[in-house]
Design a protein around this motif. Structure first.
Motif, short mmCIF file in Angstrom:
data_model
loop_
_atom_site.label_atom_id
_atom_site.label_comp_id
_atom_site.label_asym_id
_atom_site.label_seq_id
_atom_site.Cartn_x
_atom_site.Cartn_y
_atom_site.Cartn_z
N ILE A 10 -27.20 -21.58 -6.41
CA ILE A 10 -26.36 -21.82 -5.23
C ILE A 10 -25.47 -23.03 -5.47
O ILE A 10 -24.30 -23.04 -5.06
N ASN A 11 -25.98 -24.04 -6.15
CA ASN A 11 -25.13 -25.18 -6.51
C ASN A 11 -23.96 -24.74 -7.39
O ASN A 11 -22.83 -25.23 -7.23
N GLU A 12 -24.20 -23.81 -8.30
CA GLU A 12 -23.10 -23.27 -9.10
C GLU A 12 -22.09 -22.54 -8.22
O GLU A 12 -20.87 -22.62 -8.43
N GLN A 13 -22.60 -21.84 -7.20
CA GLN A 13 -21.70 -21.14 -6.28
C GLN A 13 -20.90 -22.13 -5.44
O GLN A 13 -19.74 -21.87 -5.12
N ILE A 14 -21.51 -23.25 -5.11
CA ILE A 14 -20.77 -24.30 -4.38
C ILE A 14 -19.56 -24.72 -5.21
O ILE A 14 -18.44 -24.82 -4.69
N THR A 15 -19.76 -24.93 -6.50
CA THR A 15 -18.65 -25.29 -7.39
C THR A 15 -17.61 -24.18 -7.42
O THR A 15 -16.40 -24.44 -7.39
N ALA A 16 -18.07 -22.93 -7.47
CA ALA A 16 -17.14 -21.78 -7.48
C ALA A 16 -16.34 -21.72 -6.18
O ALA A 16 -15.14 -21.42 -6.20
N GLU A 17 -16.97 -22.02 -5.07
CA GLU A 17 -16.27 -22.02 -3.77
C GLU A 17 -15.24 -23.14 -3.72
O GLU A 17 -14.13 -22.96 -3.21
N ILE A 61 -29.05 -25.47 1.31
CA ILE A 61 -29.95 -26.01 0.28
C ILE A 61 -30.75 -27.19 0.83
O ILE A 61 -31.96 -27.29 0.64
N ILE A 62 -30.07 -28.08 1.53
CA ILE A 62 -30.72 -29.27 2.07
C ILE A 62 -31.77 -28.88 3.12
O ILE A 62 -32.89 -29.40 3.12
N LYS A 63 -31.42 -27.94 4.00
CA LYS A 63 -32.38 -27.48 5.01
C LYS A 63 -33.64 -26.92 4.37
O LYS A 63 -34.73 -27.01 4.94
N ARG A 64 -33.50 -26.33 3.19
CA ARG A 64 -34.64 -25.72 2.51
C ARG A 64 -35.36 -26.72 1.60
O ARG A 64 -36.20 -26.34 0.80
N GLY A 65 -35.02 -27.99 1.71
CA GLY A 65 -35.72 -29.02 0.95
C GLY A 65 -35.19 -29.25 -0.45
O GLY A 65 -35.82 -29.94 -1.25
N GLY A 66 -34.04 -28.69 -0.75
CA GLY A 66 -33.46 -28.85 -2.08
C GLY A 66 -32.42 -29.95 -2.12
O GLY A 66 -32.20 -30.67 -1.15
N THR A 67 -31.76 -30.04 -3.26
CA THR A 67 -30.71 -31.03 -3.47
C THR A 67 -29.40 -30.31 -3.76
O THR A 67 -29.29 -29.58 -4.74
#
Length: 159
Positions: A10-17, A61-67
């Motif tokens: 999902i972090n990679e998708q954030i970069t793609a967005e 991501i943050i809501k789910r406890g990730g970074t």
């Protein structure tokens, strides 16, 4: 808790967005320079929407406890060609984004992460609309030809 594998994807998708946002902003600048203020306005709105997707994914991501992470965003093109060619590129880009989102849904399914699947299905549905909208604009520009291009520009400026 989100798995590290899904978090990274999902972090990679954030970069793609974010890249998509810059792509549409570049197109907006191009259209403005070419005298198509309606197309420029539409692209600017599209740019904002893509950045909104990046924000939503980071918040998830943050809501789910990730970074959530912001990575380097590559340079986007700056020269485009005709209005038709630009919107054909938009359509192809949206098809590419659809494939990226589909791959995320598949990964979430493989991880048995139903919450992430549910979150991502909203993007799947949105991509159906994005592709249809882009294809519709391409079709209108083709039918309008040179004589009607400014009418379509005016319509898209009302977004």
């Amino acid at each position: 808790m989100i798995s590290e594998k899904l978090q990274n994807a999902i972090n990679e998708q954030i970069t793609a967005e974010m890249w998509s946002s810059n792509l549409y902003l570049s197109m907006s600048f191009y259209f403005e320079r070419e005298g198509f203020s309606g197309f420029a306005h539409w692209m600017k709105k599209q740019s904002q929407e893509e950045m909104g997707h990046a924000y939503a994914m980071a918040e998830y991501i943050i809501k789910r406890g990730g970074t959530a992470k912001v990575d380097k965003v590559d340079v986007v093109p700056t020269g485009w060609g005709t209005s038709l060619e630009v919107f054909e590129h938009v359509f192809e880009h949206e098809r590419h984004v659809s494939k990226l989102v589909d791959a995320l849904v598949d990964m979430a399914a493989a991880e048995k992460d139903k919450a992430t699947q549910d979150f991502l299905w909203g993007f799947v549905r949105e991509q159906v609309e994005e592709e249809a909208t882009a294809q519709g604009i391409v079709d209108k520009i083709k039918r309008a030809g040179d004589a009607g291009i400014f009418f379509i520009d005016s319509q898209l400026g009302q977004r």
